[in-house]
Every structure is written in C-alpha cells, then in structure tokens.
Motif scaffolding. Structure first.
Motif, PDB file in Angstrom:
ATOM      1  N   LYS A   9     -24.054  69.617 118.555  1.00  0.00           N
ATOM      2  CA  LYS A   9     -25.031  70.646 118.152  1.00  0.00           C
ATOM      3  C   LYS A   9     -25.134  70.714 116.635  1.00  0.00           C
ATOM      4  N   GLU A  10     -24.005  70.721 115.978  1.00  0.00           N
ATOM      5  CA  GLU A  10     -23.976  70.791 114.519  1.00  0.00           C
ATOM      6  C   GLU A  10     -24.631  69.563 113.889  1.00  0.00           C
ATOM      7  N   GLN A  11     -24.285  68.379 114.390  1.00  0.00           N
ATOM      8  CA  GLN A  11     -24.817  67.148 113.802  1.00  0.00           C
ATOM      9  C   GLN A  11     -26.316  66.994 114.077  1.00  0.00           C
ATOM     10  N   CYS A  12     -26.752  67.398 115.258  1.00  0.00           N
ATOM     11  CA  CYS A  12     -28.186  67.341 115.572  1.00  0.00           C
ATOM     12  C   CYS A  12     -28.968  68.309 114.686  1.00  0.00           C
ATOM     13  N   ALA A  13     -28.403  69.491 114.433  1.00  0.00           N
ATOM     14  CA  ALA A  13     -29.064  70.490 113.590  1.00  0.00           C
ATOM     15  C   ALA A  13     -29.259  69.976 112.158  1.00  0.00           C
ATOM     16  N   PHE A  14     -28.335  69.155 111.677  1.00  0.00           N
ATOM     17  CA  PHE A  14     -28.425  68.594 110.324  1.00  0.00           C
ATOM     18  C   PHE A  14     -29.279  67.344 110.253  1.00  0.00           C
ATOM     19  N   GLY A  15     -29.757  66.842 111.396  1.00  0.00           N
ATOM     20  CA  GLY A  15     -30.544  65.606 111.393  1.00  0.00           C
ATOM     21  C   GLY A  15     -29.684  64.394 111.071  1.00  0.00           C
ATOM     22  N   PHE A  16     -28.448  64.431 111.524  1.00  0.00           N
ATOM     23  CA  PHE A  16     -27.450  63.398 111.217  1.00  0.00           C
ATOM     24  C   PHE A  16     -27.810  62.043 111.815  1.00  0.00           C
ATOM     25  N   THR A  17     -27.485  60.977 111.080  1.00  0.00           N
ATOM     26  CA  THR A  17     -27.557  59.607 111.579  1.00  0.00           C
ATOM     27  C   THR A  17     -26.179  58.984 111.410  1.00  0.00           C
ATOM     28  N   GLY A  18     -25.635  58.486 112.500  1.00  0.00           N
ATOM     29  CA  GLY A  18     -24.308  57.874 112.468  1.00  0.00           C
ATOM     30  C   GLY A  18     -23.666  57.961 113.831  1.00  0.00           C
ATOM     31  N   LYS A  19     -22.340  58.088 113.834  1.00  0.00           N
ATOM     32  CA  LYS A  19     -21.645  58.150 115.113  1.00  0.00           C
ATOM     33  C   LYS A  19     -20.548  59.194 115.087  1.00  0.00           C
ATOM     34  N   VAL A  20     -20.242  59.692 116.288  1.00  0.00           N
ATOM     35  CA  VAL A  20     -19.133  60.613 116.485  1.00  0.00           C
ATOM     36  C   VAL A  20     -18.131  59.881 117.369  1.00  0.00           C
ATOM     37  N   ASN A  21     -16.980  59.552 116.803  1.00  0.00           N
ATOM     38  CA  ASN A  21     -15.922  58.876 117.553  1.00  0.00           C
ATOM     39  C   ASN A  21     -15.056  59.922 118.238  1.00  0.00           C
ATOM     40  N   LEU A  22     -14.683  59.658 119.470  1.00  0.00           N
ATOM     41  CA  LEU A  22     -13.762  60.516 120.206  1.00  0.00           C
ATOM     42  C   LEU A  22     -12.420  59.799 120.267  1.00  0.00           C
ATOM     43  N   LEU A  23     -11.396  60.460 119.762  1.00  0.00           N
ATOM     44  CA  LEU A  23     -10.041  59.916 119.793  1.00  0.00           C
ATOM     45  C   LEU A  23      -9.172  60.841 120.641  1.00  0.00           C
ATOM     46  N   LEU A  24      -8.252  60.268 121.387  1.00  0.00           N
ATOM     47  CA  LEU A  24      -7.317  61.079 122.165  1.00  0.00           C
ATOM     48  C   LEU A  24      -6.404  61.833 121.209  1.00  0.00           C
ATOM     49  N   SER A  25      -6.275  63.124 121.413  1.00  0.00           N
ATOM     50  CA  SER A  25      -5.426  63.939 120.532  1.00  0.00           C
ATOM     51  C   SER A  25      -3.968  63.525 120.607  1.00  0.00           C
ATOM     52  N   SER A  26      -3.547  63.084 121.788  1.00  0.00           N
ATOM     53  CA  SER A  26      -2.139  62.764 122.000  1.00  0.00           C
ATOM     54  C   SER A  26      -1.651  61.603 121.146  1.00  0.00           C
ATOM     55  N   ASN A  27      -2.486  60.561 120.983  1.00  0.00           N
ATOM     56  CA  ASN A  27      -2.018  59.382 120.252  1.00  0.00           C
ATOM     57  C   ASN A  27      -3.040  58.791 119.283  1.00  0.00           C
TER      58      ASN A  27
END
Length: 179
Positions: A9-27
């Motif tokens: 939601k935040e990145q779409c509101a800013f008109g962002f271009t790029g990627k959001v990586n998801l990393l496991l919190s555990s490791n």
C-alpha cells in the motif's frame, strides 16, 4: 509489525518502481519477490509460482503467520520478463479478500501429507467433465504420488490443489492409500 499488504500500500501510494523482497525472519533466507512499476503491482515470484498465484500465496502466508517475513524494498527498473499483470493496490486487496475465503475453507479439507494417491484409469475413458485444475493435479499425479509432492510440484495455489483433490476423490478419479 509491518505486513506485506502495508508495504505494498505504501509503495503503490508513492508510485514506486522496483521490487519488494520477502525474507524469512527466522534466518533471512529469500522467500519471494513482488515487482512494482509506477505504483502498480506488475509481477511476483514465490517457490515455483509466478504472477497472481505467487502474490496471493505470499499475502496469505504473511497474514497467517506472526513476524514471518522481513521486507526489503529495492528501487530498480523492472525487466519485461517480470511483468505478468498490472494491478492497483485496491484491486489486489479486493481480489485477495475474495480468494482468502476460499483459502480458509479449503484448509479444513486438506488431506494428510503422507497419503499416496493413484489415478484410477477409468477416469480416462469416463465421460466425467475434468476441470483445468483437476487436469493439473492428474498431470502431477502421473509423476508424483504422495500428497506432499502434489502440493509441492503443482502450479496451482494451495487451496486450488485441495479443492481439485477433493473433487477428483468425489468423482472416484483417484484412489487413496496409507503410506
């Protein structure tokens, strides 16, 4: 705690271009990625899934777990090979809510992971209608026979696999054996 939907939601509101990586919190291990272009969600990849299926898998995993993911936002140009859709945040939110209901319902029907499944050859010659999802499951079953492998190697979302397995079982198209 920040969720994937909040980050999108935040990145779409800013008109962002790029990627959001998801990393496991555990490791800190890479789990998946969501691509954005000019504030629209244009692609996603997670496990063997791509596009909408990968996006919703990550959203549902995030919703169901406590502090499961860390998010790394990286501005960069998005290659055309990563673009498979063009959705606004609101479109994703509405579609995710609809699909999530099916996801929750299917979780109750999910079979034990150690069961063995075998295709009944009669299904090939019968006149029963086979849906595309059921066909995908039958294709996977031609190579893998354990339920856990069906979930792992199918290109369908988890709830679609569950619903297709239940439907095939009702049609007597698959036989179930204890391992």
């Amino acid at each position: 705690m920040t969720s994937l939907m909040e980050v999108l939601k935040e990145q779409c509101a800013f008109g962002f271009t790029g990627k959001v990586n998801l990393l496991l919190s555990s490791n800190g291990q890479f789990y998946g990625v969501v691509y954005l272009q000019d504030g629209h969600i244009v692609g996603a990849s997670c496990s063997q899934l791509n596009g909408r299926k990968a996006l919703y898998k990550m959203i549902f995993e995030d919703v169901e777990s406590q502090s499961h993911f860390k998010f790394i936002v990286e501005p960069e140009l998005v290659a055309a090979t990563h673009v498979s859709m063009k959705l606004s945040y609101d479109e994703v939110k509405i579609e995710a809510q609809k699909i999530y209901q099916k996801y929750v319902s299917a979780k109750k029907l999910k079979p034990a992971m150690n069961l063995r499944l075998v295709i009944d050859p009669e299904v090939i010659v019968s006149h029963d209608e086979i849906t595309p999802e059921e066909f995908d499951i039958l294709s996977v079953l031609s190579e893998w026979c354990v339920v856990s492998d069906v979930y792992k190697y199918s290109k369908l979302m988890e709830f679609e696999v569950t619903n297709a397995l239940v439907s095939l079982r009702k049609k007597r198209a698959i036989k179930v054996f204890q391992n």
